[in-house]
Design a protein around this motif. Structure first.
Motif, PDB file in Angstrom:
ATOM      1  N   GLN A  62       0.953  -1.204  -0.044  1.00 52.89           N
ATOM      2  CA  GLN A  62       0.036   0.078  -0.185  1.00 52.89           C
ATOM      3  C   GLN A  62       0.908   1.326   0.026  1.00 52.89           C
ATOM      4  OE1 GLN A  62      -3.290   0.432  -0.166  1.00 52.89           O
ATOM      5  NE2 GLN A  62      -3.395  -1.844  -0.346  1.00 52.89           N
ATOM      6  N   ARG A  98       0.484   3.839  -2.792  1.00 45.09           N
ATOM      7  CA  ARG A  98      -0.653   4.871  -2.560  1.00 45.09           C
ATOM      8  C   ARG A  98      -0.190   6.112  -1.678  1.00 45.09           C
ATOM      9  NH1 ARG A  98      -4.687   3.041   0.443  1.00 45.09           N
ATOM     10  NH2 ARG A  98      -6.125   4.600  -0.487  1.00 45.09           N
ATOM     11  N   ILE A 110      -2.371   5.752   4.377  1.00 46.83           N
ATOM     12  CA  ILE A 110      -2.714   4.290   4.095  1.00 46.83           C
ATOM     13  C   ILE A 110      -2.243   3.707   5.619  1.00 46.83           C
ATOM     14  CG2 ILE A 110      -2.161   4.320   1.902  1.00 46.83           C
ATOM     15  CD1 ILE A 110       0.390   2.494   4.123  1.00 46.83           C
ATOM     16  N   ASP A 156      -1.368  -0.469   6.441  1.00 49.19           N
ATOM     17  CA  ASP A 156      -1.205  -1.699   5.728  1.00 49.19           C
ATOM     18  C   ASP A 156      -0.583  -2.420   6.725  1.00 49.19           C
ATOM     19  OD1 ASP A 156       0.897  -2.523   2.862  1.00 49.19           O
ATOM     20  OD2 ASP A 156      -0.916  -3.334   3.651  1.00 49.19           O
ATOM     21  N   THR A 197      -9.279   2.160   5.095  1.00 49.01           N
ATOM     22  CA  THR A 197      -8.350   1.082   5.419  1.00 49.01           C
ATOM     23  C   THR A 197      -8.506   0.014   4.419  1.00 49.01           C
ATOM     24  OG1 THR A 197      -9.444  -0.104   7.461  1.00 49.01           O
ATOM     25  CG2 THR A 197      -8.147   2.199   7.764  1.00 49.01           C
TER      26      THR A 197
END
Length: 855
Positions: free
Chosen positions: A127, A130, A137, A139, A253
């Motif tokens: 992630q 991103r 994020i 992750d 999430t």
């Protein structure tokens, strides 16, 4: 009677016929019971599914808030780094967690790797791509832990990524979710099924449960439901037993909250009650049929009457048990929500950042709305069980109305509605009653108005009529331009769980209990409610109830002005009273702080005396009388608490009953309780807010000394009008400095000059304390620098001094470990020179600003 039956063949034949009918009846009842049991359990399971789904949505808010709180902290730190470009290392030290077990932080770029902390692998945390694209994020990587990361921007480009990584062995400690009853289990996992945060005692047996094919298929059903709703629950039955499975996605999430609760724990009790009632009723029916042989002979209806009475008692007991159960659950359900709102209140009290306060206010509004929804159910159960009681206290009507407005106005604004409050100015402000329930009535009516008004306006009007000297009849009107109510529906309006015009209002959220609870609360208050409505045009609700008056002279006044007073950024300050005969003693070791206090009280015309130490204070109060004493908490030599104790013990004091107010730069949670327990009358935080200072003076001054009526309107000085136009330059924010000088330009210029002139002496003392490792003296000096820096308008120097102060406090702590002390000692020695260099620059800028004014 048996002899009679033997002599009467017809009676024998009749009795045998009745016995056969009883056996047939028993078989029919058993068959009906079997099918009814299955039907009831299906209906019960469907109902409990909805209840569990609602509770799941409530509980998921707590999990979501924990994740969002982490991201909010990172965003705040990223914003700070963006604002202080070129000082990434220093900014990171302010953000980096100190002593948090199992948590690591870092800054890294996609091209250059780790700048602070350790670098992360894109293979482990996919992630992160991103994050480099500008998104926040969350992750998870097995064996690595749970990652929270946000971008640090340079304009519109992502320059770095700031992260915080929780290792797997601490995830439960920080993010674990406790069961909301003794038998349920909750965990957080990635949407691909990987468990991130297990529940307590999560074992191989639990893993096997979630891997069971039936359970996995039922979780797929939940996944389908989550496409159209926030949370979902399903009934599951397999080799391992019967359960209710539930789940909710955590927005923004890649995670979900899932769990299960055994069927028996939620619905088993109700099912057993049904079985028991059905069995009892069946037995009673059979007994009644058996007794009918004899009742046929004696023509008695006694048994029939008794069975009816018993059935009614059973039904009443079951209803009371249900109501008692719901009412007793109040604490268990409210506790986690109140914890969230309580922690958020600490943010509202302690944060100084405007955007943080905005976030916290939104959280407070959403949390209050959530709590209100649950409270509706619990309050209804209390009313039904007869446990609802009014808790009457003294309250201020303007504060209650302000709370109501703050909750309802954002909802109206979000829908594009116009929201107005019309408050009669002559209403008494200090009343006696149950403010919580009154606020609930107002919010229920206004929330309904906003819900059912697609466009137009909502108006809240309140007026009153005196009923003798100590009571007022409050008359409330809530009008809207909404969808209105059909004439035939008005009779059902105040019933429990009623939703009128269901086809039209199917998307309207709520329990349908708001108006029913409102009616019940008004009944407890001996009040009344009625409605006027035209379908398609709007509705008006009228409410009346009586309240006792605490202070007949306390008129609420212009409520619009009251709302303006509650805004964070106020206009130019004016004193709210005069007290030319009052005498005030201000005690502080810092001359700048004393100058500020003296000038802030200038417009009140009070006689303000000053002294620079606790010793001087004790001497002064033996020589003269003062009506109020303002006493600094942290002073070298004798601090404020020690000075207070000695002042109270002085037999020769001329101020034995004078209120003593603590001055402190430490606006921490629990400060009020600490100072009150030490013997202070109250406390004020530094830098001093002019309005708060006025309110404190007016609160503790003898009534005969304060003159409040007839204050003339004062025009702000030309310099103050121009202050907004003067752009902040260098380190000093003039607008911030003027705020703490009450908008008085001349006073601000004097503060700047004193700050610059005292710099050399203050630096010399700090250097001496540092070299001699006099950490108590050093902490007091940087504590004073923290306050005076903010007074002149330099937030950065204030923050740097605060960091040194906190390190100095830990060095003096008896509970700190030696390793921690050594770390803080090194921190002070490493950063002292940097802070002093900044001090030089700020003092130079302050001195230049003062000279420009003179020229």
């Amino acid at each position: 009677m048996s002899d009679d039956m033997e002599r009467d063949p017809d009676a024998v034949q009749y009795s045998r016929k009745v016995m056969a009918e009883i056996l047939i009846l028993a078989a029919v009842l058993a068959l009906i019971g079997f099918f009814m049991q299955d039907k009831v359990e299906k209906l019960l399971s469907a109902s409990v599914e909805q209840s569990v789904a609602r509770q799941t949505a409530d509980f998921s808010v707590l999990a979501e808030e924990r994740f969002q709180r982490e991201l909010a902290e990172l965003r705040y730190a990223a914003h700070y780094m963006e604002s202080n470009e070129g000082q990434i290392s220093e900014s990171f030290r302010l953000f980096e967690d100190m002593g948090r077990k199992g948590v690591s932080c870092g800054i890294f770029s996609k091209d250059y790797g780790a700048l602070q902390g350790k670098s992360l692998s894109l293979r482990d945390f996919r992630q992160l791509v991103r994050a480099f694209s500008g998104s926040s994020i969350v992750d998870y990587a097995s064996g690595k832990g749970l990652l929270f990361a946000v971008p640090v921007l340079n304009g519109d480009n992502v320059r770095y990524v700031l992260y915080r990584l929780y290792s797997e062995d601490v995830l439960y400690d920080y993010f674990g979710l406790e069961e909301y009853d003794a038998d349920s289990r909750i965990l957080i996992r990635e949407r691909n099924g990987t468990v991130i945060v297990p529940y307590k005692g999560f074992s191989e047996e639990d893993k096997a449960f979630f891997q069971d094919r039936t359970v996995q298929m039922d979780f797929e059903r939940i996944r389908e439901k989550l496409r159209s709703s926030r949370s979902a629950a399903v009934y599951s039955e397999g080799p391992r037993g019967r359960f209710f499975l539930f789940g909710a996605d955590l927005p923004q999430t890649n995670c979900s909250m899932i769990g299960f609760v055994p069927w028996d724990a939620v619905a088993g009790g109700v099912s057993r009650i049904y079985t028991l009632v059905f069995t009892v009723v069946s037995l009673l029916l059979m007994l009644f049929a058996l007794a009918s042989i004899y009742l046929f002979m004696i023509q008695s209806k006694v048994a029939e009457t008794e069975s009816i009475r018993n059935a009614k008692e059973i039904a009443d007991r079951a209803n009371r048990a249900k109501s008692d159960f719901l009412a007793s659950m109040s604490h268990e359900i409210r506790t986690p929500i109140n914890a969230v709102l309580g922690m958020n209140e600490m943010i509202l009290r302690e944060s100084k950042e405007p955007f943080t306060l905005d976030y916290a206010k939104n959280i407070a509004g959403a949390g209050t709305a959530l709590l209100s929804l649950i409270n509706d159910i619990l309050d209804f159960s209390k009313i039904e069980s007869g446990r609802m009681e009014l808790v009457k206290t003294a309250y201020q009507l303007d504060s209650l109305l302000m709370d109501t407005m703050n909750l309802v106005e954002p909802k109206a604004r979000d829908k594009g509605l116009s929201f107005h409050m019309d408050v009669e100015e002559t209403l008494p402000n200090e009343l006696y009653g149950d403010a919580v329930r009154i606020r609930q009535i107002f919010i229920n009516l206004l929330t309904n108005a906003v819900k059912y008004t697609p466009k137009g306006s909502v108006v809240f009007a309140i007026s009153g009529q005196r009923c003798g000297e100590d009571e007022v009849l409050l008359e409330v009107r809530v009008s809207d331009t909404g969808i209105g109510i059909k004439e035939e529906d008005k009779g059902r309006l105040f019933r429990d769980f009623e939703r009128l015009d269901a086809a039209r209002n199917q998307n309207i959220e709520g329990t349908g209990l708001g108006l029913a609870i409102t009616v019940s609360l008004l009944r407890l208050m001996d009040g009344e409610i009625h409605v006027e409505s035209v379908y398609g045009e709007g509705s008006t609700f009228y409410v009346k109830f009586t309240q006792k008056i605490v202070n007949g002279e306390s008129a609420i006044g212009n409520f619009s002005r009251c709302m303006e007073k509650g805004r964070r950024d106020e206009a130019v300050y004016h004193a709210s009273f005069r007290a030319p005969k009052a005498r005030v003693l201000a005690v502080d070791d810092n001359e700048v702080n004393l100058l500020v206090v003296k000038n802030l009280l200038k417009e009140t015309e009070m006689d303000v005396s000053i002294c620079l130490s606790g010793t001087d204070c004790l001497r002064k109060i033996q020589e003269e009388h003062f009506d109020i004493i303002l006493l600094d908490h942290m002073m070298p030599g004798m601090d404020g608490i020690e000075t207070l104790k000695k002042a109270k013990a002085l037999e020769s004091s001329k101020c034995p009953n004078t209120p003593i107010i603590a001055l402190t730069a430490n606006a921490i949670s629990g400060a009020r309780e600490m100072f009150l327990s030490a013997g202070f009358s109250d406390y004020l935080t530094k830098p001093i807010n002019p309005v708060k200072l006025d309110e404190m003076m007016l609160k503790f001054l003898p009534k005969e000394l304060a003159e409040t009526p007839g204050l003339p309107e004062q025009a702000p000085k030309e310099e103050a009008q121009k202050s907004d136009a003067a752009a902040a330059s260098g380190y000093i924010d003039r607008k911030l400095g003027l705020l703490y000088s009450g908008g008085m330009e001349d006073m601000y210029q004097t503060v700047l000059a004193m700050f610059a002139d005292s710099k050399a002496d203050k630096q010399k003392k700090m250097q001496a304390a540092l070299e001699g490792e006099d950490w108590k003296g050093y902490t007091i000096l940087v504590h004073a620098l923290k306050s005076t820096s903010l007074t002149v308008g330099c937030q950065k120097l204030s923050d740097e001094a605060k960091a040194l102060e906190q390190a100095g406090k830990l060095l003096q702590s008896s509970e700190a470990e030696e390793a921690q002390k050594e770390e803080k000692r090194a921190y002070i020695k490493e950063h002292h020179d940097e802070v002093m260099t900044l001090y030089d620059a700020v003092a130079e800028e302050a001195g230049a600003a003062g000279k420009e004014k003179e020229e």
